[in-house]
Design a protein around this motif. Structure first.
Motif, PDB file in Angstrom:
ATOM      1  N   LYS A  29      15.442 -43.159   0.661  1.00 25.40           N
ATOM      2  CA  LYS A  29      15.164 -42.449  -0.589  1.00 25.40           C
ATOM      3  C   LYS A  29      13.939 -41.542  -0.477  1.00 25.40           C
ATOM      4  O   LYS A  29      13.397 -41.102  -1.490  1.00 25.40           O
ATOM      5  CB  LYS A  29      14.915 -43.467  -1.711  1.00 25.40           C
ATOM      6  N   LYS A  30      13.501 -41.265   0.757  1.00 22.82           N
ATOM      7  CA  LYS A  30      12.228 -40.551   0.926  1.00 22.82           C
ATOM      8  C   LYS A  30      12.235 -39.150   0.305  1.00 22.82           C
ATOM      9  O   LYS A  30      11.206 -38.699  -0.210  1.00 22.82           O
ATOM     10  CB  LYS A  30      11.853 -40.470   2.405  1.00 22.82           C
ATOM     11  N   ALA A  34       9.558 -38.125  -2.437  1.00 23.45           N
ATOM     12  CA  ALA A  34       8.705 -36.946  -2.210  1.00 23.45           C
ATOM     13  C   ALA A  34       8.688 -36.044  -3.439  1.00 23.45           C
ATOM     14  O   ALA A  34       7.634 -35.564  -3.869  1.00 23.45           O
ATOM     15  CB  ALA A  34       9.201 -36.176  -0.992  1.00 23.45           C
ATOM     16  N   CYS A  35       9.858 -35.830  -4.023  1.00 24.57           N
ATOM     17  CA  CYS A  35       9.940 -34.984  -5.222  1.00 24.57           C
ATOM     18  C   CYS A  35       9.255 -35.656  -6.412  1.00 24.57           C
ATOM     19  O   CYS A  35       8.611 -34.982  -7.220  1.00 24.57           O
ATOM     20  CB  CYS A  35      11.398 -34.681  -5.549  1.00 24.57           C
ATOM     21  N   ASP A  36       9.395 -36.992  -6.510  1.00 20.53           N
ATOM     22  CA  ASP A  36       8.708 -37.727  -7.576  1.00 20.53           C
ATOM     23  C   ASP A  36       7.191 -37.553  -7.459  1.00 20.53           C
ATOM     24  O   ASP A  36       6.500 -37.358  -8.465  1.00 20.53           O
ATOM     25  CB  ASP A  36       9.045 -39.221  -7.491  1.00 20.53           C
ATOM     26  N   ILE A  37       6.687 -37.628  -6.237  1.00 22.87           N
ATOM     27  CA  ILE A  37       5.241 -37.488  -6.004  1.00 22.87           C
ATOM     28  C   ILE A  37       4.764 -36.110  -6.433  1.00 22.87           C
ATOM     29  O   ILE A  37       3.775 -35.979  -7.165  1.00 22.87           O
ATOM     30  CB  ILE A  37       4.902 -37.742  -4.522  1.00 22.87           C
ATOM     31  N   TYR A  38       5.479 -35.083  -6.004  1.00 29.66           N
ATOM     32  CA  TYR A  38       5.044 -33.722  -6.335  1.00 29.66           C
ATOM     33  C   TYR A  38       5.171 -33.436  -7.826  1.00 29.66           C
ATOM     34  O   TYR A  38       4.329 -32.749  -8.415  1.00 29.66           O
ATOM     35  CB  TYR A  38       5.824 -32.690  -5.509  1.00 29.66           C
ATOM     36  N   PHE A  71      11.042 -28.222  -0.165  1.00 27.69           N
ATOM     37  CA  PHE A  71      10.390 -28.003   1.134  1.00 27.69           C
ATOM     38  C   PHE A  71       8.955 -28.508   1.109  1.00 27.69           C
ATOM     39  O   PHE A  71       8.514 -29.220   2.025  1.00 27.69           O
ATOM     40  CB  PHE A  71      10.436 -26.514   1.476  1.00 27.69           C
ATOM     41  N   GLN A  72       8.201 -28.148   0.065  1.00 28.03           N
ATOM     42  CA  GLN A  72       6.803 -28.568  -0.037  1.00 28.03           C
ATOM     43  C   GLN A  72       6.697 -30.079  -0.173  1.00 28.03           C
ATOM     44  O   GLN A  72       5.822 -30.710   0.430  1.00 28.03           O
ATOM     45  CB  GLN A  72       6.132 -27.888  -1.239  1.00 28.03           C
ATOM     46  N   ALA A  73       7.582 -30.664  -0.975  1.00 31.68           N
ATOM     47  CA  ALA A  73       7.558 -32.113  -1.159  1.00 31.68           C
ATOM     48  C   ALA A  73       7.833 -32.838   0.154  1.00 31.68           C
ATOM     49  O   ALA A  73       7.166 -33.816   0.502  1.00 31.68           O
ATOM     50  CB  ALA A  73       8.587 -32.517  -2.216  1.00 31.68           C
ATOM     51  N   MET A  74       8.795 -32.335   0.917  1.00 35.40           N
ATOM     52  CA  MET A  74       9.148 -32.986   2.174  1.00 35.40           C
ATOM     53  C   MET A  74       8.058 -32.803   3.226  1.00 35.40           C
ATOM     54  O   MET A  74       7.834 -33.686   4.064  1.00 35.40           O
ATOM     55  CB  MET A  74      10.481 -32.451   2.692  1.00 35.40           C
ATOM     56  N   ARG A  75       7.363 -31.694   3.203  1.00 31.26           N
ATOM     57  CA  ARG A  75       6.255 -31.499   4.144  1.00 31.26           C
ATOM     58  C   ARG A  75       5.188 -32.566   3.923  1.00 31.26           C
ATOM     59  O   ARG A  75       4.622 -33.113   4.865  1.00 31.26           O
ATOM     60  CB  ARG A  75       5.650 -30.103   3.978  1.00 31.26           C
ATOM     61  N   PHE A  76       4.922 -32.854   2.652  1.00 25.64           N
ATOM     62  CA  PHE A  76       3.935 -33.872   2.330  1.00 25.64           C
ATOM     63  C   PHE A  76       4.451 -35.250   2.728  1.00 25.64           C
ATOM     64  O   PHE A  76       3.710 -36.074   3.278  1.00 25.64           O
ATOM     65  CB  PHE A  76       3.621 -33.827   0.829  1.00 25.64           C
ATOM     66  N   MET A  77       5.737 -35.507   2.484  1.00 30.00           N
ATOM     67  CA  MET A  77       6.312 -36.793   2.854  1.00 30.00           C
ATOM     68  C   MET A  77       6.305 -36.984   4.364  1.00 30.00           C
ATOM     69  O   MET A  77       6.159 -38.116   4.860  1.00 30.00           O
ATOM     70  CB  MET A  77       7.740 -36.906   2.304  1.00 30.00           C
ATOM     71  N   GLN A  78       6.446 -35.915   5.119  1.00 24.08           N
ATOM     72  CA  GLN A  78       6.406 -36.014   6.578  1.00 24.08           C
ATOM     73  C   GLN A  78       5.048 -36.519   7.067  1.00 24.08           C
ATOM     74  O   GLN A  78       4.970 -37.224   8.082  1.00 24.08           O
ATOM     75  CB  GLN A  78       6.727 -34.662   7.202  1.00 24.08           C
ATOM     76  N   SER A 125       0.856 -40.628  -4.927  1.00 24.95           N
ATOM     77  CA  SER A 125       1.648 -41.202  -3.840  1.00 24.95           C
ATOM     78  C   SER A 125       1.733 -42.721  -3.975  1.00 24.95           C
ATOM     79  O   SER A 125       2.813 -43.313  -3.837  1.00 24.95           O
ATOM     80  CB  SER A 125       1.031 -40.835  -2.487  1.00 24.95           C
ATOM     81  N   ILE A 126       0.604 -43.353  -4.257  1.00 22.35           N
ATOM     82  CA  ILE A 126       0.574 -44.809  -4.412  1.00 22.35           C
ATOM     83  C   ILE A 126       1.447 -45.240  -5.589  1.00 22.35           C
ATOM     84  O   ILE A 126       2.216 -46.208  -5.496  1.00 22.35           O
ATOM     85  CB  ILE A 126      -0.878 -45.302  -4.621  1.00 22.35           C
ATOM     86  N   TYR A 127       1.344 -44.515  -6.690  1.00 21.94           N
ATOM     87  CA  TYR A 127       2.132 -44.867  -7.881  1.00 21.94           C
ATOM     88  C   TYR A 127       3.631 -44.786  -7.582  1.00 21.94           C
ATOM     89  O   TYR A 127       4.395 -45.707  -7.921  1.00 21.94           O
ATOM     90  CB  TYR A 127       1.781 -43.920  -9.029  1.00 21.94           C
ATOM     91  N   CYS A 128       4.064 -43.709  -6.960  1.00 25.87           N
ATOM     92  CA  CYS A 128       5.500 -43.522  -6.703  1.00 25.87           C
ATOM     93  C   CYS A 128       6.017 -44.483  -5.642  1.00 25.87           C
ATOM     94  O   CYS A 128       7.155 -44.954  -5.722  1.00 25.87           O
ATOM     95  CB  CYS A 128       5.757 -42.066  -6.294  1.00 25.87           C
ATOM     96  N   LEU A 129       5.189 -44.787  -4.654  1.00 26.50           N
ATOM     97  CA  LEU A 129       5.598 -45.771  -3.663  1.00 26.50           C
ATOM     98  C   LEU A 129       5.719 -47.155  -4.285  1.00 26.50           C
ATOM     99  O   LEU A 129       6.664 -47.906  -4.010  1.00 26.50           O
ATOM    100  CB  LEU A 129       4.598 -45.794  -2.499  1.00 26.50           C
TER     101      LEU A 129
END
Length: 206
Positions: A29-30, A34-38, A71-78, A125-129
């Motif tokens: 679900k990454k 990632a989108c949830d975080i952004y 794209f931006q969300a996934m870059r951060f997730m990477q 990030s912590i909240y969404c994780l």
């Protein structure tokens, strides 16, 4: 004097196993995480939107179908994924995170980025994780692993921020050198010589 190196938190093998296990539960679900975080970042810190002028928003929410947003969300997730995948050799990420931070230096000097954004990124990030883990783990397990994730992501952010700080210091130093050259005696004499050869009173062009 060079700044002291930032040390990574020293995880035990059991803690590494717990981090890897928790990630395995949500890895599929990454993209969604990632989108949830952004989205949460933009909700908590609307001024951060100016960093991404190409993003589209529907009302106050980002358009998740927009390719730039994904794209931006996934870059951060990477970055997050890279950290958990490198638990046995975290120092191998130092150069990568330093370079990432240095790319943000120009943005901060230009007034587009604020250092407190890193805290916003960390907390979102912590909240969404935590939310993602809670669907697959009990409360006690979530409380345990989220502490470990906070240690990990805290150090990731510290490394990136150190790169940003180093880049800003370099840029300010270069600016001071340029200013010194601009107002040095040879430069003034050259300017005066040009003014005289053009038949212009030097005092008139100051």
């Amino acid at each position: 004097m060079a700044p002291a190196a930032i040390s990574w938190y020293c995880f035990t093998q059991e803690e590494k196993n717990d981090l890897e296990h928790s990630w395995s539960l949500v890895e599929a679900k990454k993209n969604h995480i990632a989108c949830d975080i952004y989205e949460m970042i933009f909700n908590q810190c609307p001024e951060a939107r100016r960093l991404f002028p190409k993003l589209k928003f529907v009302g106050s929410k980002p358009d998740r179908k927009n390719n730039e947003f994904a794209f931006q969300a996934m870059r951060f997730m990477q970055v997050i994924e890279g950290a958990v995948k490198a638990l046995d050799h975290l120092t191998s990420l130092d150069v990568i995170l330093d370079n990432l931070g240095r790319r943000h230096g120009k943005l901060e000097v230009n007034g587009k980025f604020r250092s407190y954004y890193w805290s916003v990124f960390l907390e979102c990030s912590i909240y969404c994780l935590r939310h993602a883990f809670s669907k697959r783990m009990n409360d006690k397990e979530v409380d345990h692993v989220i502490i470990l994730w906070r240690y990990l992501l805290r150090d990731v952010m510290k490394k990136i921020k150190a790169g940003t700080t180093a880049d800003i210091a370099h840029r300010l130093h270069q600016m001071s050198i340029d200013d010194s050259r601009k107002y040095s005696l040879p430069a003034i004499q050259h300017k005066e010589s040009n003014a005289s050869s053009a038949g212009t009173d030097f005092d008139d062009i100051l």
